[in-house]
Design a protein around this motif. Structure first.
Motif, PDB file in Angstrom:
ATOM      1  N   VAL A  18       0.831  -1.205   0.000  1.00  0.00           N
ATOM      2  CA  VAL A  18       0.000   0.000   0.000  1.00  0.00           C
ATOM      3  C   VAL A  18       0.865   1.255   0.000  1.00  0.00           C
ATOM      4  N   LEU A  19       0.503   2.188  -0.872  1.00  0.00           N
ATOM      5  CA  LEU A  19       1.071   3.538  -0.860  1.00  0.00           C
ATOM      6  C   LEU A  19      -0.044   4.469  -0.420  1.00  0.00           C
ATOM      7  N   LEU A  20       0.153   5.141   0.721  1.00  0.00           N
ATOM      8  CA  LEU A  20      -0.870   6.043   1.243  1.00  0.00           C
ATOM      9  C   LEU A  20      -0.704   7.451   0.673  1.00  0.00           C
ATOM     10  N   VAL A  21      -1.804   8.065   0.317  1.00  0.00           N
ATOM     11  CA  VAL A  21      -1.810   9.453  -0.127  1.00  0.00           C
ATOM     12  C   VAL A  21      -2.198  10.306   1.075  1.00  0.00           C
ATOM     13  N   GLY A  22      -1.291  11.189   1.490  1.00  0.00           N
ATOM     14  CA  GLY A  22      -1.514  11.993   2.675  1.00  0.00           C
ATOM     15  C   GLY A  22      -1.801  13.448   2.362  1.00  0.00           C
ATOM     16  N   LYS A  23      -2.126  14.177   3.398  1.00  0.00           N
ATOM     17  CA  LYS A  23      -2.489  15.584   3.270  1.00  0.00           C
ATOM     18  C   LYS A  23      -1.273  16.480   3.469  1.00  0.00           C
ATOM     19  N   SER A  24      -1.466  17.773   3.301  1.00  0.00           N
ATOM     20  CA  SER A  24      -0.399  18.735   3.533  1.00  0.00           C
ATOM     21  C   SER A  24      -0.221  18.958   5.031  1.00  0.00           C
ATOM     22  N   GLY A  25       0.853  19.658   5.382  1.00  0.00           N
ATOM     23  CA  GLY A  25       1.127  19.932   6.781  1.00  0.00           C
ATOM     24  C   GLY A  25       2.189  19.007   7.342  1.00  0.00           C
ATOM     25  N   VAL A  26       2.313  19.007   8.666  1.00  0.00           N
ATOM     26  CA  VAL A  26       3.320  18.177   9.330  1.00  0.00           C
ATOM     27  C   VAL A  26       2.670  17.270  10.366  1.00  0.00           C
ATOM     28  N   SER A  64       1.379  23.773  -0.632  1.00  0.00           N
ATOM     29  CA  SER A  64       1.661  25.114  -1.143  1.00  0.00           C
ATOM     30  C   SER A  64       3.155  25.250  -1.411  1.00  0.00           C
ATOM     31  N   LEU A  65       3.485  26.134  -2.339  1.00  0.00           N
ATOM     32  CA  LEU A  65       4.900  26.350  -2.657  1.00  0.00           C
ATOM     33  C   LEU A  65       5.517  27.463  -1.827  1.00  0.00           C
ATOM     34  N   ASP A  66       4.726  28.136  -1.004  1.00  0.00           N
ATOM     35  CA  ASP A  66       5.285  29.198  -0.173  1.00  0.00           C
ATOM     36  C   ASP A  66       4.561  29.248   1.176  1.00  0.00           C
ATOM     37  N   GLY A  67       5.077  30.065   2.070  1.00  0.00           N
ATOM     38  CA  GLY A  67       4.471  30.209   3.382  1.00  0.00           C
ATOM     39  C   GLY A  67       5.050  29.247   4.407  1.00  0.00           C
ATOM     40  N   PHE A  68       4.537  29.341   5.631  1.00  0.00           N
ATOM     41  CA  PHE A  68       5.022  28.511   6.729  1.00  0.00           C
ATOM     42  C   PHE A  68       4.826  27.024   6.435  1.00  0.00           C
ATOM     43  N   TYR A  69       3.704  26.681   5.755  1.00  0.00           N
ATOM     44  CA  TYR A  69       3.420  25.289   5.416  1.00  0.00           C
ATOM     45  C   TYR A  69       3.792  24.993   3.966  1.00  0.00           C
ATOM     46  N   SER A  70       4.872  25.605   3.503  1.00  0.00           N
ATOM     47  CA  SER A  70       5.326  25.375   2.132  1.00  0.00           C
ATOM     48  C   SER A  70       5.806  23.946   1.961  1.00  0.00           C
ATOM     49  N   LEU A  71       5.897  23.526   0.719  1.00  0.00           N
ATOM     50  CA  LEU A  71       6.349  22.176   0.407  1.00  0.00           C
ATOM     51  C   LEU A  71       7.709  21.881   1.028  1.00  0.00           C
ATOM     52  N   GLU A  72       8.652  22.794   0.869  1.00  0.00           N
ATOM     53  CA  GLU A  72       9.998  22.551   1.384  1.00  0.00           C
ATOM     54  C   GLU A  72      10.022  22.473   2.898  1.00  0.00           C
ATOM     55  N   ASN A  73       9.254  23.355   3.571  1.00  0.00           N
ATOM     56  CA  ASN A  73       9.215  23.328   5.033  1.00  0.00           C
ATOM     57  C   ASN A  73       8.597  22.034   5.549  1.00  0.00           C
ATOM     58  N   CYS A  74       7.480  21.639   4.953  1.00  0.00           N
ATOM     59  CA  CYS A  74       6.816  20.402   5.371  1.00  0.00           C
ATOM     60  C   CYS A  74       7.675  19.176   5.032  1.00  0.00           C
ATOM     61  N   LYS A  75       8.271  19.202   3.851  1.00  0.00           N
ATOM     62  CA  LYS A  75       9.105  18.077   3.431  1.00  0.00           C
ATOM     63  C   LYS A  75      10.241  17.838   4.416  1.00  0.00           C
ATOM     64  N   LYS A  76      10.903  18.900   4.834  1.00  0.00           N
ATOM     65  CA  LYS A  76      12.034  18.762   5.746  1.00  0.00           C
ATOM     66  C   LYS A  76      11.619  18.085   7.042  1.00  0.00           C
ATOM     67  N   ALA A  77      10.494  18.504   7.587  1.00  0.00           N
ATOM     68  CA  ALA A  77      10.041  17.946   8.859  1.00  0.00           C
ATOM     69  C   ALA A  77       9.521  16.519   8.704  1.00  0.00           C
ATOM     70  N   VAL A  78       8.727  16.266   7.672  1.00  0.00           N
ATOM     71  CA  VAL A  78       8.137  14.944   7.493  1.00  0.00           C
ATOM     72  C   VAL A  78       9.207  13.907   7.166  1.00  0.00           C
ATOM     73  N   VAL A  79      10.143  14.259   6.297  1.00  0.00           N
ATOM     74  CA  VAL A  79      11.240  13.337   5.979  1.00  0.00           C
ATOM     75  C   VAL A  79      12.056  13.026   7.232  1.00  0.00           C
ATOM     76  N   VAL A 134       2.929   9.407  -0.240  1.00  0.00           N
ATOM     77  CA  VAL A 134       3.162  10.669  -0.937  1.00  0.00           C
ATOM     78  C   VAL A 134       2.185  11.667  -0.343  1.00  0.00           C
ATOM     79  N   PHE A 135       2.626  12.892  -0.163  1.00  0.00           N
ATOM     80  CA  PHE A 135       1.801  13.918   0.463  1.00  0.00           C
ATOM     81  C   PHE A 135       1.365  14.910  -0.609  1.00  0.00           C
ATOM     82  N   ASN A 136       0.088  15.198  -0.618  1.00  0.00           N
ATOM     83  CA  ASN A 136      -0.539  15.845  -1.762  1.00  0.00           C
ATOM     84  C   ASN A 136      -0.992  17.273  -1.449  1.00  0.00           C
ATOM     85  N   ARG A 137      -0.989  18.111  -2.500  1.00  0.00           N
ATOM     86  CA  ARG A 137      -1.561  19.456  -2.482  1.00  0.00           C
ATOM     87  C   ARG A 137      -0.873  20.387  -1.489  1.00  0.00           C
TER      88      ARG A 137
END
Length: 596
Positions: free
Chosen positions: A407-415, A445-460, A440-443
Motif C-alpha cells: 500500500v502507498l498512502l496518499v496523505g495531506k499537507s502539513g506536518v 503550497s509552494l510558499d508560506g510557513f506550510y510550504s512544500l519545502e518546510n513540510c518536506k524537511k520535517a516529514v522526511v 506521498v503527500f498531496n496538495r
C-alpha cells in the motif's frame, strides 16, 4: 583497478603493472572528485599508452543520494578497494553496475566487443568539497537532478579542442545520458541492497539510453573528423543481451514474472488517490514503460462517473477498469446485511480475479482504493481486505493464498496532522497483515510557513527517525493549472464557467502538466522498487499471512454470521433469495436513500 572481458564474456580483474589482457580493458576508478573527472581521459590514455581515443562513463551524484548505504560511514576512497573477478558480486558499489552498463551499451558480448580504445568508469561526488562543486557546475555542467550519467570521449572536458590531435588531453566530448534520475537511482539502490540489478526494467532502459548517447557522440566526432577507428564501431553500437554481463535474477520477478502491484489508499475521501494513480502511470510512461506494460484498476468503488485517470489511460492506450466489480451502489449495504447480495468471500474473489485478468502480461498494475481505509468494512470488503485479495499468488505455498498488495498512502499537507493521519491509516492496514511502503503527500503550497519545502524537511526527518522501514516518496505541490485534473468530473461546473467542453476535457488539458510536476517531485522508481522488494520479502517469509490474521479476527466467518435482520420493509427471513442491483436500487430510492 582494471577489468577485462575474456572469451566467455566474464569479467577478469587485473591491477596496474600486470600484463594487459588481449581483450578490451575497462578501468574502475571508484570515487573521484569532479576536478579529477574533468581529466579522466588524460589519466586513462597515459595508463594504457594509448592514442587520443577513449570512452568514460561517469556517475555524478550528491551526498544526499545515498547510493551506497553500506559504506556511508566510510571514506569515499573505499568504494573499489576490494578486487573482484565478477562484476555482479560487489554489493553496494555503483561503479560495478555502471561498468556492466558501459559494456552492454557498447555491444561488448562474448562475440562482439569494442576492440581497441580503453574504457573507464568513475563515481563523481559533486559536493565532495568546494573545488569539486565548482568543477561540477562550471566545467562538467552537472544537471540539477542527480544522480546522472555522463559519457566523455576523446579528450579532457574543458580542454582546448585544437590540442586534441597531439595525443594529449585535447577537448573531450561530454554527453549526458537522457535517463530520468529516479530510474537511475532505483537501479543503484536495488543493486546496493541486494547486489542484483532490476533486470529488464531499469537496467535495460539505462543501457539503451547510454547506447543512444554513444551514438550521438560518435556522430559528433565523425562530423569533426575526430572519429578514430577504435571508436567507429560506436555509431552502430547496440545493447547486448545483458545476461552476458550480469546473471539473470532468478527471483521470478523479471519480465516473465508477475506484475508489480501497488495499492493506492488515502487518509480520507477526495485526498487525491486517483490523481496519484494518474501521476504514477504518466511518470512510468515518461520513464520508458510502454503503455502495453501498464494497467489501472479500481476493484471497489462508490463513484461510477467518468474519472480523469480512466480517460487519460484510454487516450494513451493503457489498459484500465475504473469501475468494479465491487460497487457500493444505492441500497447495497442494507441489502448485504439482509443477505440479498453476494457474500464477502465472493465479492473479494471477484475483485482478485479482476486484478489478475488485467495484470496478465503487464509489468506494473496500479490498484486504486476507495475513500478512507475502512470504507466497505461493513461488508468485509474494506481497503485492507481488497488489497490482500488483489495480491499476487504466493508460489511458496501449496494453497491459493495471496501476498497482499503493498500500500502507498496518499496523505495531506502539513506536518503534525499529516504524520498523525498517516500513522492512523497505516496501522489499519498493518493490523490486518497488509504492508505499507510509505506515502506521498498531496496538495502542498509552494510558499508560506506550510510550504512544500518546510513540510518536506520535517516529514522526511520523522520518517528517517521513526519509520525507517517506510518512506516519504514525494510531496506534490498545488501548481497553477492542474487543479482541474484533481477534481471529480462535473460537466455543469464547466457549463457555468462558460466553457462548452466537459470538465473531463478541461482536466485533460492540464493532466500533462500534473504528470510533469508529479515526476519532478515524486520518486516513482523508488516506489516501484519498494513494492517489488516487499513482495519478494513476503514471498520468502514464514510469518503470519493476511488470511491467517483475517481468520483470527473472525472476518472470514462474516458471510456465515450475517444476522437475519428485518431492515425497513425488506424481509430477510429467506436468506437464499438474491436481489438484482436494479431491484435493490429501486427499493432504496423509494425509501429515500442517497447512497450505498
Amino acid at each position: 583497478r582494471y577489468v577485462t572481458m575474456n572469451s566467455t564474456g566474464a569479467a577478469a580483474a587485473t591491477h596496474s603493472g600486470e600484463a594487459a589482457a588481449p581483450r578490451q580493458s575497462l578501468c574502475i576508478r571508484g570515487e573521484i572528485s569532479a576536478g579529477d573527472a574533468c581529466h579522466v581521459h588524460s589519466h586513462l590514455v597515459a595508463d594504457h599508452q594509448a592514442d587520443n581515443t577513449s570512452v568514460s562513463l561517469l556517475l555524478l551524484h550528491g551526498s544526499w543520494n545515498l547510493l551506497c548505504p553500506a559504506s556511508s560511514s566510510s571514506s569515499s576512497s573505499s568504494v573499489s578497494v576490494e578486487p573482484t573477478n565478477d562484476l555482479s558480486s560487489s554489493s553496494g558499489n555503483p561503479c560495478e553496475v555502471i561498468s556492466s552498463i558501459l559494456y552492454a551499451a557498447c555491444g561488448a558480448s562474448p562475440h562482439l566487443a569494442i576492440q581497441t580504445c580503453p574504457l573507464s568508469v568513475a563515481s563523481v561526488s559533486v559536493d565532495r568539497d568546494e573545488a569539486s562543486e565548482d568543477a561540477a557546475i562550471d566545467t562538467l555542467a552537472a544537471p540539477p537532478n542527480l544522480p546522472a550519467l555522463a559519457l566523455v570521449a576523446c579528450g579532457d572536458v574543458g580542454a582546448d579542442t585544437a590540442s586534441s590531435s597531439d595525443g594529449g588531453s585535447g577537448g573531450g566530448v561530454i554527453r549526458y545520458v537522457d535517463i530520468n534520475h529516479t530510474v537511475l537511482l532505483a537501479l543503484l539502490r536495488s543493486s546496493a541492497l541486494s547486489g542484483e540489478t532490476e533486470r529488464h526494467h531499469e537496467y535495460d532502459r539505462v543501457s539503451m539510453a547510454v547506447a543512444h548517447a554513444l551514438g550521438e557522440i560518435s556522430t559528433e566526432l565523425s562530423a569533426g573528423g575526430r572519429l578514430g577507428s577504435s571508436l567507429s564501431s560506436l555509431a552502430s553500437a547496440q545493447p547486448m543481451d545483458t545476461d552476458a554481463v550480469l546473471p539473470r535474477n532468478d527471483t521470478g520477478n523479471g519480465d516473465d514474472g508477475p506484475a508489480v502491484r501497488i495499492f493506492i489508499a488515502g487518509d480520507r475521501s477526495q485526498v487525491g488517490k486517483s490523481s496519484v494513480c494518474l501521476g504514477l502511470i504518466g511518470s512510468l510512461l515518461k520513464m520508458g514503460y510502454p503503455p502495453s506494460s501498464l494497467a489501472y484498476i479500481k476493484p471497489a468503488t462508490q463513484c461510477e462517473a467518468t474519472q480523469l485517470v480512466a480517460t487519460y489511460c484510454d487516450k494513451l492506450g493503457v489498459a484500465n477498469r475504473p469501475i468494479g466489480p465491487v460497487v457500493y451502489y444505492k441500497g447495497f449495504t442494507r441489502s448485504f446485511l439482509a443477505g440479498e447480495t453476494e457474500g464477502t468471500d465472493q465479492l473479494l474473489s471477484e475483485a482478485g480475479r479482476a486484478v489478475d485478468d488485467i495484470a496478465e502480461g503487464k509489468r506494473v498494475v496500479i490498484v486504486d482504493g476507495v475513500g478512507y481505509p475502512a470504507v466497505g468494512s461493513v461488508c468485509g470488503t474494506d481497503n485492507a481486505a481488497v488489497a490482500a485479495s488483489c495480491g499476487v499468488s504466493d508460489s511458496s505455498t501449496a494453497s491459493v493464498a495471496r501476498i497482499p498488495t503493498p500500500v502507498l498512502l496518499v496523505g495531506k499537507s502539513g506536518v503534525g496532522d499529516a504524520i498523525d493521519s498517516f500513522n492512523l491509516n497505516a496501522t489499519y492496514f498493518e493490523s490486518n497483515g497488509v504492508p505499507v511502503i510509505g506515502s506521498v503527500f498531496n496538495r502542498l503550497s509552494l510558499d508560506g510557513f506550510y510550504s512544500l519545502e518546510n513540510c518536506k524537511k520535517a516529514v522526511v526527518s520523522y520518517f528517517e527517525q521513526y519509520q525507517q522501514d517506510k518512506r516519504a516518496f514525494g510531496f506534490i505541490p498545488e501548481v497553477q493549472g492542474i487543479a482541474n485534473s484533481r477534481k471529480e468530473t462535473n460537466e455543469s461546473d464547466a457549463m457555468d464557467a462558460g466553457d462548452e467542453r466537459s470538465e473531463i476535457e478541461i482536466a485533460m488539458d492540464n493532466a500533462g502538466q500534473f504528470v510533469e510536476a508529479f515526476a519532478q517531485y515524486v520518486d516513482v522508481a523508488a516506489i516501484i522498487a519498494s513494492a517489488k522488494q516487499v513482495n519478494e520479502t513476503a514471498g520468502k517469509s514464514n510469518g503470519t499471512s493476511y488470511s491467517q490474521k483475517r481468520g483470527m479476527y473472525g472476518e472470514s466467518a462474516r458471510t456465515a454470521k450475517r444476522a437475519k435482520l428485518d431492515i425497513g420493509k425488506i424481509s430477510s427471513t429467506v436468506q437464499d433469495i438474491k436481489l438484482t442491483r436494479m431491484q435493490i436500487e429501486q427499493a432504496a430510492e423509494r425509501a429515500g436513500a442517497a447512497s450505498g
